[in-house]
Design an enzyme around this catalytic site. Structure first.
Site, mmCIF file in Angstrom:
data_model
loop_
_atom_site.group_PDB
_atom_site.id
_atom_site.type_symbol
_atom_site.label_atom_id
_atom_site.label_comp_id
_atom_site.label_asym_id
_atom_site.label_seq_id
_atom_site.Cartn_x
_atom_site.Cartn_y
_atom_site.Cartn_z
ATOM 1 N N ARG H 87 -24.776 22.224 93.638
ATOM 2 C CA ARG H 87 -24.360 23.258 94.509
ATOM 3 C C ARG H 87 -22.979 23.498 94.167
ATOM 4 O O ARG H 87 -22.554 24.702 94.396
ATOM 5 C CB ARG H 87 -24.658 23.201 96.096
ATOM 6 C CG ARG H 87 -26.278 23.019 96.500
ATOM 7 C CD ARG H 87 -27.114 24.040 96.001
ATOM 8 N NE ARG H 87 -28.530 23.854 96.529
ATOM 9 C CZ ARG H 87 -29.289 23.366 95.943
ATOM 10 N NH1 ARG H 87 -29.385 22.503 94.666
ATOM 11 N NH2 ARG H 87 -30.595 23.310 96.404
ATOM 12 N N GLU H 90 -22.668 25.174 90.704
ATOM 13 C CA GLU H 90 -23.254 26.609 91.075
ATOM 14 C C GLU H 90 -22.021 27.502 91.624
ATOM 15 O O GLU H 90 -21.871 28.717 91.164
ATOM 16 C CB GLU H 90 -24.344 26.564 91.989
ATOM 17 C CG GLU H 90 -25.132 28.118 92.235
ATOM 18 C CD GLU H 90 -26.215 28.172 93.040
ATOM 19 O OE1 GLU H 90 -27.361 27.682 92.557
ATOM 20 O OE2 GLU H 90 -26.350 28.413 94.203
ATOM 21 N N SER H 113 -3.788 22.959 88.717
ATOM 22 C CA SER H 113 -4.096 21.601 87.943
ATOM 23 C C SER H 113 -5.261 20.694 88.886
ATOM 24 O O SER H 113 -5.191 20.796 89.995
ATOM 25 C CB SER H 113 -2.475 20.810 88.160
ATOM 26 O OG SER H 113 -2.765 19.457 87.624
#
Lengths: 146, 146, 146, 146, 146, 146, 146, 146, 146, 146
Positions: H87, H90, H113
């Protein structure tokens, strides 16, 4: 003119004039392997042979300029599908370690250059079936100690 | 005895007896490329040369049996990392289409066999740096019309 | 004319004339598998059957020339998605080692050629559901000792 | 006993008794392709032939149980490296679309099953070189309209 | 007309007539899953429902012909990115072995066919959030002993 | 005890006691799909059913603790090789877009959860061949507007 | 109008009117992250904010319809190349297991939803260099026991 | 002691002492995310917190040394399989371009960063279901003009 | 104007004016590496040098705007094929661990930034063959303890 | 002794004697980059420096022999995960084409050798943060015309 259009123009003129790659290479004054690879866009050809090649094929000067341009060498698939090319890839897979062993033994730690390199392809007649003879010739480069 | 142990045994004996692949191949009566590839497990060696090779190295009979077994030819990565082997792979990528063009023009539609195939690797002395000369010799196989 | 346009022209004429691949192959005088694969651009067809095939379909001579050209055999995915083709790929995965064992046992160390090769596809009527019978016939090529 | 140890045990007994796959299959009462694939762990064998096979090889009952277990069919590389198996994969790549066209034309929209499926491998003697004949026989399965 | 243009034509008419896939399937006389998959080019529809579907949408006869053509089933990525489809892929990954165990235990060694197969998608109202109910129905195919 | 050893212990006890997954699930008081997936290490089982399951199998308490641990869900290949699991993967490929269309039309923009999710697998007797019926039930989750 | 053309139209109007994503989101009445992701085609926007957004940009109504359409969420490469996006991917790689451990410890076995989810991106001034603060807020979804 | 054995030792002591990651982090005097990631081998911990952490867990000094060693950060799969981690991946796929747009607009051309970076994970109680709140804080690094 | 057209316009003007990258960089007032990378679309150039560069080449103002736009840095293949670029990739593979060891030893745990970074490429004349000298200069970024 | 055990032995002695790579290289009489890469198994070291290096570390002679052996250079992932090494890979991706352009312009068509090659890594103190300076020095190899 980009390399792909250059290749198109050369193939069209080659088909129309019914010239073989060997004949084209002869007129350019370079080897068949080098001439073919340059016409397919994988090597750059110096000005003199490029101009002779274009004159022989009757193609305009921009084709010669495209032949002289430095190529971005590229190929499509990590595992090639065409059987001719796959067999070469298989040879590298099966014999790669063997070649590394024998080069190491004969020359020391280093590589066969793929840049300072030439190749010929010859036909060896044989009553049991003709044979393809490929000869590769590359400079040995030892690893540098620094 | 499986092929990987066979290779281990041969390399150990080779190091101890300080024999080169060329010397081993000479004793077996086959070419250096073939002998090395069989010892690395990528080709099967007939009984006679296998027995002679094992006698020269002083390794037991089961090594000879393993040399005679049919190998499952395998290699590790689609894009090899070792520079020696990568350069060979690069040559196939850069010159593959060229070789297909020239084989097609000289022989017709077909391939260079990787099975009915042999190879030599020679050293060509050169004051600007010695050169590696690889010669591949494979039977031309035309596509069948059916 | 390139191979893809050739295929387009043949499929259009085939649909218009309502000819099956078997009928087309009959007119050309080659087998259905060979005729179909050549029309899809995966094999080159000699001049005589190519001319007969084009005459039967009523397509111009440049289609015949394209049929005679040497193809660059190519396919799209290493793992095919279409269920018909995937099942063939699965058979190779499940039975590949079995076939290697049995070919090795019957013939010795070597391969079934995919170049000196032919294939037929037949329908076997069966009350519990018709069956597809695929017969592959390839020359055995022994590995060369060198 | 897991499938890999089962295969080890069978191969050891087969080598010791110097039995071919055909002889083993005969004793079990199944075909050579099926017997070999089950012994390599890619198919499950019913109890009766499994018991007969183990009796012929002189291996204990747990081998028969392992032969009866449902396998998890698996293979190692999406593109196989061994030349025997690669050639089969190449055939699927080159002829896959052709087979789909001809199956579609002869049977309608559907597939050749890889489950309700059998195979034979035969040797066809030929003075120009013996030939391998592979016959696949799979039930046609039409797509369901729902 | 090729499948992609067919899909374009159907989606445009569907949007203009404000018809849902369920309404379109009703008019065609097939299930919503089958109708949608055929309109997206992944299944072939027989002539009668295809003609009814085209009449309902007011699209020309060549759309019906395209619906009847046998598709080349294809999908884009081995790991899908869209969250709806990825979740289905994840279910196969998490529960695949479980499904294999339970199918094996209930039916014996074999598979659930993806060809002799149908599917429905229903909405189950729930005060804590409605639920999607997917029902797959495939013929069990036992492995063949040969 | 890690999950893989837990699975080993459960499979050994299951085989010795000749219990099916359905019987084990009954004793634990959860569904067969959930029980099997937890025993294979892909779901965590609450303490009560885990203790009942271990008592039924006669395995020690550390197996129950391992069943309760949160799993790291993992699967091996992006394209599965076992035919049972590949067919499920193929269904997702062929019908994925169709399912997305129909879920979108019935529920709005969102997904079927693979977390708030359950599944059953049933056998539907059929004279033409028994059928596998898989029912998936997942909460619909609408995308959030923020 | 498809999503890619929609994005083109929005970017052109945004550049011409010199509006930032924050200003556009303000006018639409949704958050900057949601507005940007919907304009880039990765989320669907409800009718009211979509209409307000299009009015603010002075783009026609079909842009609003395209914003409301359900997207097929897609991204190009499994390993992203742009440094901004790669750093996010690297964070998931380095801290993924850590996040799983801490979510499991605080909430139990389950996931952070990527669907019932929102995100903000803020600038934190800092004399040693400003800092990017990304806040993700997703519903916890426990695995279902069934 | 290598990092994997260090993690094993810490997890065993943590389970035996029934300490949470938050408690361990408190004793070490660093944040929970940092402590967990260092214990999992993905960050190096300075000597003082490492010594305090080992004292709290009752593990020997070589664990502290291993915590201080510079890690080789590594993760297993380009597309993760565990749902918690997928997840997150995604989210990067869906919102990556959006984040790049907004960072560019707020800060100029540059990146957040992943090295000068910290993270917290909090639980936000919610009657409709608790929510996971992840906050990432990274220094903005502008591209250098040279 | 998008980055690819910008690059086309610059390359065309560069060829027509016969300017080298060094001359172009000089006129713009930035380094050759930075100028080239910005012209190839991999870096954004501030307004002043971009305007000077466009004036020197005689290209319109929209080229300058495109040079100032923030790029989406992207490259084509994980393993590059062109020999020049592959050699750089090989150096990273062979020496990557070595560089990590030495940076860790000299600076502590952290990285060499690829963002706060510059590069020069110089020619070192050498009678045995000129040498390419590449100098990379990047800020050291220590990992943050939090 | 194989290369991996050699590396283990060297790292253990280096830690025990608290020697840095720079000190080890000094004693061996080669550069730090070369010494480190040889100790990590990626380069072969000549006998004299290898013997001095082993004497300094107090490791037996078989370590020196292993240092002299020709390595099989190998690295693990096409896209590296460790942030130090990934940044180097990113530099090659972002600046590869730029480097090719500038090398082509300064030297002609050819490559920078990765074999006849050396490298240094230096620390450049800077009040705003120290900087890593990497200098690569490789022979230019022009493509051969043949």
């Amino acid at each position: 003119m980009k390399k792909p259009e250059m290749t198109e123009a050369i193939l069209a003129a080659k088909a129309q004039k019914k010239l073989s790659w060997e004949q084209i290479a002869d007129k350019a004054g370079v080897s068949p392997v080098f001439a073919t690879s340059a016409c397919l866009g994988q090597n750059s050809m110096p000005k003199e042979p490029a101009d002779r090649l274009c004159a022989a094929l009757g193609v305009p000067g921009e084709v010669s300029e495209a032949l002289q341009a430095f190529p971005h060498k590229t190929w499509d698939k990590t595992v090639p599908t065409d059987p001719v090319i796959y067999r070469l890839y298989e040879i590298v897979g099966v014999y790669g370690e063997t070649m590394k062993q024998l080069i190491g033994e004969k020359f020391g730690d280093g590589i066969m250059s793929a840049i300072d390199f030439s190749m010929t392809i010859e036909k060896q007649p044989d009553p049991k079936g003709d044979r393809v003879v490929v000869t590769m010739n590359g400079k040995f480069l030892p690893y540098k100690v620094f």
